[in-house]
Design an enzyme around this catalytic site. Structure first.
Site, short mmCIF file in Angstrom:
data_model
loop_
_atom_site.label_atom_id
_atom_site.label_comp_id
_atom_site.label_asym_id
_atom_site.label_seq_id
_atom_site.Cartn_x
_atom_site.Cartn_y
_atom_site.Cartn_z
N HIS A 245 0.82 -1.20 0.00
CA HIS A 245 0.00 0.00 0.00
C HIS A 245 0.86 1.27 0.00
CE1 HIS A 245 -4.32 0.17 -0.18
NE2 HIS A 245 -4.32 1.31 0.48
N ARG A 248 1.30 2.23 -3.43
CA ARG A 248 0.07 2.88 -3.90
C ARG A 248 0.05 4.35 -3.46
NH1 ARG A 248 -5.24 1.74 -5.59
NH2 ARG A 248 -6.95 2.61 -4.34
N TYR A 280 -4.32 12.65 -0.18
CA TYR A 280 -2.96 12.80 -0.71
C TYR A 280 -2.59 14.25 -1.01
CZ TYR A 280 -3.32 7.77 -1.34
OH TYR A 280 -3.49 6.43 -1.12
#
Length: 299
Positions: A245, A248, A280
């Site tokens: 992850h 990612r 993000y």
């Protein structure tokens, strides 16, 4: 009114209309059963008579159990969906859970890798061996696409189009999306598929079209990917924690930092809601501040 029939109808609604994943359905069913048990304990046998005062008592019980905000938020979301379904079916006049605001889940800032760290990882695999070629293809593809590890291990040969440089990914809720990948991932995949995978497949004599195989020639698992990434980190002599992850997170962060718009990144990640992608954007703020300070005459 028959509550049991409504529970069954709600389950069908989640499966057919919402196309929810088995895990999501399991959580919804569990949360609903817990709430109905609470109503019975409180001598309020009908879920059709629930109002805000009842929900406040329920919330008090949840917090007394010292559940995390995230767990409480999920339970409220499940029940809000159930009552939205009842409202649509004409079983209740309004959704009492719409009056309740979901608690802040305090999502942690996603950790990501810097370009220098990534470069070290890309140079440790022995590409002359089947496993080295596989590891390189795995690493390149995860970073190139930002796909989830579960999506990656379930890729089949027909899902990769090397001529177009795209991969068909089957995400949550069985939703499909195409993700492009770049030159480095393409080269790594071609090397692995032409040489490494063929050699690995011979070890099992298994008829499988899964792309990524383990050392025994059988399909790679989520856990197997985590072990591979940890070994790559050790070879690179880095003191970082690397899980699928994080790649990612790194993909999303780097895309936004280089100017990709939020909607495009949302689509590439397979997020249903833009709010999931917005986590993000905080990472890019430092970069924006740096650019501003360098560029604005009165910064």
């Amino acid at each position: 009114m028959d509550v049991q029939q409504d529970r069954i109808a709600f389950l069908e609604y989640l499966q057919i209309e919402k196309n929810a994943s088995p895990f999501t359905i399991e959580c919804y069913v569990k949360d609903l059963a817990e709430f109905l048990a609470f109503l019975e304990k409180e001598k309020l046998y009908s879920p059709y008579d629930v109002d805000y005062s009842v929900i406040r008592i329920f919330l008090t019980e949840l917090y007394e159990k010292q559940l995390s905000r995230r767990t409480v938020s999920r339970k409220l979301s499940s029940l809000r969906t159930f009552y939205r379904f009842l409202e649509r079916e004409g079983k209740v006049d309004s959704n009492p859970f719409m009056q309740v605001s979901l608690p802040n889940s305090n999502k942690p800032i996603p950790k990501f890798l810097y370009s220098e760290e990534l470069e070290k990882l890309f140079h440790v695999n022995d590409l002359s061996t089947p496993l080295g070629a596989r590891n390189q293809a795995l690493l390149e593809l995860l970073y190139a696409t930002g796909m989830r590890v579960s999506e990656c291990v379930n890729l089949h040969m027909k899902d990769i189009d090397l001529s177009l440089g795209t991969v068909l990914v089957k995400g949550k809720g069985r939703k499909e999306r195409y993700i492009p990948f770049g030159r480095f991932a393409q080269i790594a995949l071609e090397e692995y598929l032409e040489n490494g995978r063929v050699t690995l497949l011979m070890k099992s004599n298994l008829e499988t079209d899964r792309i990524f195989l383990n050392a025994k020639g059988t399909p790679l698992t989520d856990r197997g990917v985590r072990i591979i990434l940890n070994k790559i980190v050790q070879k690179a002599a880095l003191t970082i924690d690397l899980h699928p992850h994080k790649l990612r997170h790194t993909f999303a962060t780097h895309m936004l930092n280089e100017g990709a718009d939020l909607r495009s990144v949302q689509e590439l990640l397979g997020h249903e809601h833009l709010s999931s992608t917005q986590i993000y954007t905080h990472v890019t703020k430092d970069r924006l501040r740096t650019i501003y300070n360098k560029s604005h005459p009165r910064a």
